[in-house]
Design a protein around this motif. Structure first.
Motif, short mmCIF file in Angstrom:
data_model
loop_
_atom_site.label_atom_id
_atom_site.label_comp_id
_atom_site.label_asym_id
_atom_site.label_seq_id
_atom_site.Cartn_x
_atom_site.Cartn_y
_atom_site.Cartn_z
N UNK A 192 -5.98 7.39 4.73
CA UNK A 192 -5.23 7.20 3.46
C UNK A 192 -3.75 7.48 3.60
N UNK A 193 -3.33 8.19 4.65
CA UNK A 193 -1.90 8.51 4.82
C UNK A 193 -1.20 7.52 5.74
N UNK A 194 -1.93 6.51 6.21
CA UNK A 194 -1.36 5.62 7.23
C UNK A 194 -0.07 4.95 6.76
N UNK A 195 -0.10 4.30 5.61
CA UNK A 195 1.09 3.56 5.15
C UNK A 195 2.30 4.48 5.00
N UNK A 196 2.05 5.66 4.46
CA UNK A 196 3.14 6.60 4.23
C UNK A 196 3.75 7.05 5.57
N UNK A 197 2.90 7.38 6.50
CA UNK A 197 3.40 7.82 7.80
C UNK A 197 4.04 6.66 8.57
N UNK A 198 3.49 5.48 8.44
CA UNK A 198 4.03 4.30 9.15
C UNK A 198 5.46 4.01 8.71
N UNK A 199 5.75 4.21 7.43
CA UNK A 199 7.09 3.93 6.91
C UNK A 199 8.08 5.06 7.21
N UNK A 215 0.82 8.70 13.81
CA UNK A 215 1.14 7.43 13.16
C UNK A 215 2.53 7.34 12.56
N UNK A 216 3.40 8.34 12.81
CA UNK A 216 4.78 8.21 12.33
C UNK A 216 5.39 6.97 12.97
N UNK A 217 6.01 6.13 12.14
CA UNK A 217 6.42 4.82 12.63
C UNK A 217 7.81 4.73 13.20
N UNK A 218 8.72 5.65 12.78
CA UNK A 218 10.11 5.51 13.21
C UNK A 218 10.68 6.87 13.62
N UNK A 219 11.41 6.86 14.72
CA UNK A 219 11.98 8.09 15.25
C UNK A 219 13.45 7.87 15.62
N UNK A 220 14.21 8.96 15.53
CA UNK A 220 15.52 9.01 16.20
C UNK A 220 15.58 10.38 16.88
N UNK A 259 19.13 8.05 6.40
CA UNK A 259 17.94 7.23 6.17
C UNK A 259 16.66 7.88 6.70
N UNK A 260 16.76 9.12 7.14
CA UNK A 260 15.55 9.82 7.63
C UNK A 260 14.80 10.43 6.45
N UNK A 261 13.50 10.53 6.60
CA UNK A 261 12.69 11.20 5.59
C UNK A 261 12.61 12.70 5.85
N UNK A 262 12.82 13.07 7.10
CA UNK A 262 12.69 14.49 7.47
C UNK A 262 13.39 14.69 8.80
N UNK A 263 13.97 15.89 8.96
CA UNK A 263 14.62 16.25 10.23
C UNK A 263 13.89 17.46 10.81
N UNK A 264 13.60 17.40 12.10
CA UNK A 264 13.03 18.55 12.81
C UNK A 264 14.08 19.09 13.76
N UNK A 265 14.35 20.37 13.65
CA UNK A 265 15.28 21.02 14.58
C UNK A 265 14.47 21.93 15.49
N UNK A 266 14.51 21.65 16.77
CA UNK A 266 13.78 22.47 17.75
C UNK A 266 14.73 22.87 18.87
N UNK A 267 15.97 23.18 18.50
CA UNK A 267 16.96 23.52 19.52
C UNK A 267 16.87 24.98 19.93
N UNK A 312 5.23 19.50 9.48
CA UNK A 312 5.99 18.26 9.30
C UNK A 312 5.13 17.21 8.57
N UNK A 313 3.89 17.04 9.00
CA UNK A 313 3.03 16.04 8.36
C UNK A 313 2.77 16.40 6.90
N UNK A 314 2.60 17.69 6.64
CA UNK A 314 2.36 18.12 5.26
C UNK A 314 3.60 17.85 4.41
N UNK A 315 4.78 18.06 4.98
CA UNK A 315 6.01 17.82 4.24
C UNK A 315 6.22 16.33 3.97
N UNK A 316 5.77 15.47 4.89
CA UNK A 316 5.87 14.02 4.66
C UNK A 316 4.85 13.54 3.64
N UNK A 317 3.75 14.27 3.55
CA UNK A 317 2.67 13.88 2.64
C UNK A 317 2.95 14.30 1.21
N UNK A 318 3.55 15.47 1.05
CA UNK A 318 3.83 16.00 -0.29
C UNK A 318 5.28 16.47 -0.33
#
Length: 579
Positions: free
Chosen positions: A308-315, A338-343, A407-415, A512-518
């Motif tokens: 059920x989360x495929x479309x959301x994660x794909x975008x 299934x995250x579709x786009x990365x930078x 244009x990102x939905x979320x940023x992860x900092x792991x520096x 991260x996935x939880x934050x993209x979901x809600x």
């Protein structure tokens, strides 16, 4: 023991000799018996074959009589019956054999009465696969598994065939998978049917395929697109709705030839063949090939088409800042999810010393980590929508282009860099990034890990630290240095490996996935608390502040979540009270 059981319960039997067992060579037979079982519906003649692994593998039961392959459901090519067999008693082999014989008699009766004919529909792919006559080159499909019938594009390589709705999808997939490849495609077809054909109606000729095409609403005008002068033949996929979801199968219709010479244009000047005659010659009585299709589309890979989360994660588009052992491992987990786009951002190159706990291995040594990671994600997940790599530090990127992450939905900092993350925290407030920033790091020896999700309008990341970047809440404490030196100026390292790191990485990816979901409306603090045994073996202990937190457990080995505090004593008291 097995023979005694058969003799007591079923009477006489005939042992199968080596020649008779040869029929079941693919089953690794160790012994076998032929039995006649009386039932209310008549006698059943069966072969019981036990494999070499018996009693740790189930015995096989075969029907003795005319072949019912593809006539009765669950009858395989060598007449062995496909029986349900989840769980069995390895300490009572005789009882297991008797149970299998009873199941076989029951299945035969059900097939005779037509009660299992529906299984041909429910399990269409299994029977199509058993009836396939072309396993030379696998066929991968990128097609959305739905109607209507339509023209598609087909790319033929030496190792596989790729089918998609358009050339752009094929080119993108091949470029991701192999970097560059010659893109030359031809027309194919997807014929969408309302229900699967029964095995007796599986097409054997071009004419039969043409009838199925008409049944699926595919017109002769569309079929003409597949009629070519070259000798490659035409690929037509069958798409079918089944009770267990959509299914894809493949047919291949050969170009009409005689003695290796094309006969398509025979009898017509300049080979200008009228369309109906060309169709009749192409889709005539010549045998065709049938093959299975492997779905390689993103929705199938990431949840078998029911996520059920495929479309959301794909975008979604996620930026990963810092592609070291933490950030790179998070990126791989997100790609698998299934995250579709990365930078990806990281100015550093991979060294041999990194290989032990970094997802990238020896082929990427001396490559920029973000560039190697982008290459790996594209190759491992060629359906990914986009992966960009920028081998620069994020501060420079943002100063040059403040909206670089807008244009990102979320940023992860792991520096793991206080200076970089304090900079990001300041930038986040005034930026166009509406989503959260998730900061992830480990404590010494990877004995604990943190994932702080900072909401756009929530408490700031810096509120959990003092001015020099020391966290207000530390899980572990150490009596001595926690790093070891390398023989170079300022070169130190933490002596832990990928296994210790995996718990923290998994927790950060889950945040991260939880934050993209809600939507994240309040900043939160996730913690992985490692086990106390390895902590103390490495010379550490629990920090007194962590010990006083409600929810503390000395044994460790759990994940917990706290509100993100502002660091004041009052705030920490409130956190502890809330817990």
């Amino acid at each position: 023991m097995v023979e005694d059981r058969i003799r007591r319960r079923l009477g006489g039997f005939e042992r199968l000799d080596r020649r008779a067992l040869g029929k079941y060579a693919g089953r690794q037979p160790a012994a076998g018996w032929r039995l006649t079982i009386p039932t209310p519906e008549g006698d059943r003649r069966l072969d019981v074959v036990v494999p070499r692994q018996f009693p740790f593998a189930l015995p096989r039961v075969a029907f003795v009589g005319p072949s019912m392959f593809l006539k009765w459901a669950h009858f395989e090519r060598d007449s062995v019956l496909c029986l349900d067999g989840e769980g069995f008693d390895v300490e009572r082999p005789g009882a297991v054999v008797a149970d299998r014989i009873a199941s076989a008699c029951r299945l035969i009766g059900e097939c005779e009465r037509g009660e299992r004919d529906g299984d041909f529909v429910d399990e269409f792919l299994s029977y199509w696969g058993q009836a396939s006559n072309d396993e030379s080159v696998p066929i991968y499909s990128l097609l959305p598994p739905n109607g209507p019938s339509r023209l598609v594009r087909v790319w033929r390589g030496k190792r596989f065939v790729l089918v998609a709705d358009d050339d752009e999808a094929i080119a993108a997939w091949l470029k991701n998978r192999f970097g560059s490849v010659d893109i030359k495609t031809q027309s194919g077809a997807l014929i969408w049917l309302d229900r699967p054909p029964l095995p007796a109606a599986f097409p054997n000729s071009g004419a039969a395929v043409r009838r199925l095409a008409a049944e699926g609403g595919f017109t002769d005008e569309q079929l003409c697109e597949l009629v070519t002068q070259d000798a490659s033949g035409a690929t037509l996929l069958l798409g079918i709705d089944t009770p267990a979801g959509p299914a894809l199968a493949s047919t291949w219709v050969p170009h009409p030839t005689r003695h290796g010479r094309s006969t398509l244009g025979d009898g017509f000047r300049n080979k200008m063949v009228p369309a109906q005659i060309a169709l009749g010659r192409y889709f005539g009585g010549s045998p065709i090939k049938r093959a299975s299709v492997d779905r390689a589309d993103a929705s199938w890979i990431h949840g078998r088409g029911v996520n059920p989360r495929f479309d959301r994660f794909r975008r979604a588009k996620v930026a990963i800042i810092g592609c070291g052992s933490v950030g790179a491992a998070i990126a791989v987990l997100l790609a698998q999810s299934g995250i579709g786009r990365f930078v990806l951002f990281d100015p550093e190159r991979l060294a041999w010393a990194n290989v032990g706990r970094h997802p990238l291995g020896a082929p990427y040594v001396r490559t920029h980590k973000c560039i190697g990671l982008a290459r790996k994600i594209r190759s491992d997940f060629p359906h990914v929508a986009s992966v960009d790599a920028i081998a620069r530090d994020i501060e420079t990127v943002i100063m040059d282009e403040p909206d670089a992450l807008a244009d990102c939905d979320l940023v992860v900092s792991a520096t793991g860099s206080w200076a970089t993350e304090a900079f990001l925290d300041v930038w986040h407030v005034g930026s166009k990034l509406e989503g959260p920033v998730v900061y992830g790091w480990t404590e010494a020896h990877a004995a604990a890990g943190h994932a702080v999700a900072i909401a756009k309008n929530g408490r700031r990341f810096r509120e959990g630290f003092d001015a020099c970047g020391k966290p207000h809440l530390q899980v572990t404490e150490w009596s001595g240095p926690t790093t070891l030196r390398e023989p170079a100026c300022g070169a130190v390292f933490q002596p832990y490996g990928a296994v210790e790191l995996s718990f923290t990485v998994g927790m950060i990816a889950e945040v991260v996935l939880r934050a993209l979901d809600c939507p994240v409306t309040a900043s939160t603090h996730g913690l992985w608390i490692g086990r106390s045994g390895p902590l103390r073996a490495a010379g550490g202990d629990w920090d007194p502040r962590w010990r006083s937190t409600v929810g503390f457990r000395d044994e460790g080995g759990f994940v917990t979540q706290l509100p993100w505090p502002d660091g004041s004593a009052a705030a920490m008291t409130a956190v502890e009270a809330a817990e």
